[in-house]
Write an enzyme that holds these catalytic residues in place. Sequence first.
Site, PDB file in Angstrom:
ATOM      1  N   GLU A   1      47.046  37.492  41.879  1.00  0.00           N
ATOM      2  CA  GLU A   1      45.876  38.516  42.970  1.00  0.00           C
ATOM      3  C   GLU A   1      46.272  38.682  44.731  1.00  0.00           C
ATOM      4  O   GLU A   1      45.628  37.751  45.333  1.00  0.00           O
ATOM      5  CB  GLU A   1      44.796  37.771  42.844  1.00  0.00           C
ATOM      6  CG  GLU A   1      44.264  37.504  40.831  1.00  0.00           C
ATOM      7  CD  GLU A   1      42.353  37.748  41.086  1.00  0.00           C
ATOM      8  OE1 GLU A   1      42.080  38.414  40.064  1.00  0.00           O
ATOM      9  OE2 GLU A   1      41.875  37.172  41.102  1.00  0.00           O
TER      10      GLU A   1
ATOM     11  N   HIS B   1      40.195  30.935  42.809  1.00  0.00           N
ATOM     12  CA  HIS B   1      39.919  32.062  43.013  1.00  0.00           C
ATOM     13  C   HIS B   1      39.917  32.615  44.642  1.00  0.00           C
ATOM     14  O   HIS B   1      39.060  31.877  45.910  1.00  0.00           O
ATOM     15  CB  HIS B   1      38.885  33.203  42.845  1.00  0.00           C
ATOM     16  CG  HIS B   1      39.343  34.391  42.513  1.00  0.00           C
ATOM     17  ND1 HIS B   1      38.428  35.142  43.802  1.00  0.00           N
ATOM     18  CD2 HIS B   1      38.866  35.448  41.873  1.00  0.00           C
ATOM     19  CE1 HIS B   1      38.663  36.824  43.776  1.00  0.00           C
ATOM     20  NE2 HIS B   1      38.247  36.259  42.389  1.00  0.00           N
TER      21      HIS B   1
ATOM     22  N   ASN C   1      36.117  38.504  34.594  1.00  0.00           N
ATOM     23  CA  ASN C   1      35.703  37.630  35.586  1.00  0.00           C
ATOM     24  C   ASN C   1      34.454  38.387  36.642  1.00  0.00           C
ATOM     25  O   ASN C   1      35.053  39.149  36.979  1.00  0.00           O
ATOM     26  CB  ASN C   1      36.724  37.246  36.542  1.00  0.00           C
ATOM     27  CG  ASN C   1      36.063  36.606  38.344  1.00  0.00           C
ATOM     28  OD1 ASN C   1      35.241  35.840  37.011  1.00  0.00           O
ATOM     29  ND2 ASN C   1      36.860  36.591  39.034  1.00  0.00           N
TER      30      ASN C   1
ATOM     31  N   GLU D   1      38.145  34.116  46.867  1.00  0.00           N
ATOM     32  CA  GLU D   1      36.886  34.479  47.077  1.00  0.00           C
ATOM     33  C   GLU D   1      36.351  33.179  47.035  1.00  0.00           C
ATOM     34  O   GLU D   1      35.874  32.810  47.657  1.00  0.00           O
ATOM     35  CB  GLU D   1      36.247  34.866  45.855  1.00  0.00           C
ATOM     36  CG  GLU D   1      35.613  36.147  46.295  1.00  0.00           C
ATOM     37  CD  GLU D   1      35.937  37.650  45.150  1.00  0.00           C
ATOM     38  OE1 GLU D   1      34.993  36.971  43.504  1.00  0.00           O
ATOM     39  OE2 GLU D   1      36.275  38.507  44.886  1.00  0.00           O
TER      40      GLU D   1
ATOM     41  N   GLY E   1      39.781  43.959  44.143  1.00  0.00           N
ATOM     42  CA  GLY E   1      37.740  45.160  44.235  1.00  0.00           C
ATOM     43  C   GLY E   1      37.605  46.515  45.253  1.00  0.00           C
ATOM     44  O   GLY E   1      36.740  47.147  45.581  1.00  0.00           O
TER      45      GLY E   1
ATOM     46  N   SER F   1      41.787  44.942  41.071  1.00  0.00           N
ATOM     47  CA  SER F   1      42.214  45.945  40.382  1.00  0.00           C
ATOM     48  C   SER F   1      42.303  47.140  39.408  1.00  0.00           C
ATOM     49  O   SER F   1      42.689  48.230  39.085  1.00  0.00           O
ATOM     50  CB  SER F   1      41.784  47.376  42.000  1.00  0.00           C
ATOM     51  OG  SER F   1      40.962  47.000  43.398  1.00  0.00           O
TER      52      SER F   1
ATOM     53  N   LYS G   1      32.126  37.228  37.686  1.00  0.00           N
ATOM     54  CA  LYS G   1      31.761  36.406  39.305  1.00  0.00           C
ATOM     55  C   LYS G   1      30.149  36.269  39.006  1.00  0.00           C
ATOM     56  O   LYS G   1      30.046  36.112  38.093  1.00  0.00           O
ATOM     57  CB  LYS G   1      32.272  37.361  40.333  1.00  0.00           C
ATOM     58  CG  LYS G   1      33.731  37.987  40.394  1.00  0.00           C
ATOM     59  CD  LYS G   1      34.076  38.897  41.368  1.00  0.00           C
ATOM     60  CE  LYS G   1      35.981  39.161  41.169  1.00  0.00           C
ATOM     61  NZ  LYS G   1      36.539  39.849  42.663  1.00  0.00           N
TER      62      LYS G   1
HETATM   63  P1  PGA Z   1      38.820  43.837  40.989  1.00  0.00           P
HETATM   64  O1  PGA Z   1      38.793  41.653  40.813  1.00  0.00           O
HETATM   65  O2  PGA Z   1      39.483  44.059  39.043  1.00  0.00           O
HETATM   66  O3  PGA Z   1      37.304  43.800  40.849  1.00  0.00           O
HETATM   67  O4  PGA Z   1      39.507  43.929  41.689  1.00  0.00           O
HETATM   68  C1  PGA Z   1      39.641  41.194  40.179  1.00  0.00           C
HETATM   69  C2  PGA Z   1      39.286  39.820  40.245  1.00  0.00           C
HETATM   70  O5  PGA Z   1      38.753  39.153  41.441  1.00  0.00           O
HETATM   71  O6  PGA Z   1      39.578  39.024  39.722  1.00  0.00           O
END
Ligand code: PGA
Length: 232
Positions: A158, A88, A9, A90, A164, A195, A11
């Site tokens: 998640e 997601h 992903n 976010e 992140g 992560s 983003k």
């Molecule tokens: P990350 O993001 O691997 O940077 O923690 C995962 C995600 O938000 O799908």
Amino acid sequence: MNKTYVVGNWKMNGSLELVNELNMLKFNPNVKIVVCPPYPYLGICNQKDKVYSLGAQNCYQSLSGAYTGEVSVDHLMETGCEYVVLGHSERRTMCYETDSVVNSKAKTALSVGLTPIICVGEPLATRQSGGFYKKYILDQLEGSLAGLDLESVIVAYEPIWAIGTGVIPTNNEIEEVVQLIKSTFKNIRVLYGGSVKPENVGVLNKIDSLDGFLVGGASLDIDKFQHIIDKS
Ligand code: PGA
């Protein structure tokens, strides 16, 4: 045990340069690689000989119409997408997407043959409030999966506190949630995200019940992404 899916992903990151670097990804017969770049790159990523499948990071719940700035599931199909990430954290936080919106989007995606990858996960405060996180995750899933054919969707667990941050749950913590999801929603596939990196994928890969990983930051570096694919 081999994992079926490694989903990248991007983003709101990446560039044409990174799109070109995707040519360096190597085929892995055991892993379904899915790359989810920003919308404008989907068409150019759709090369004939690519070793990955394409996914989008969102879609709109209506099939077409006066929805300026939105992208339809038919647009995604025409640009070669097979998957779409929905709900997601976010988007749930910044764009106020509710379980019911995620559910409508998933239904629309399924109606054209896209596989929704539906994200759920608890914030840190919820994780720290005793066992309440389990209800939180199940509630998100009940709303987001209502009326869907469970075999046609993928869930990504998640935990928000792991996204992140470089902090990851223990394998036992992940396994507990994956088992909970799989025992409540029969035959559903579950990925872990938050992560995931070359340094921890070996340990995470020991969780047999997981079907794969959703990778954010580390998918922006093709060598790291390949490493995760090869260790999955
Ligand atoms: P990350 O993001 O691997 O940077 O923690 C995962 C995600 O938000 O799908």
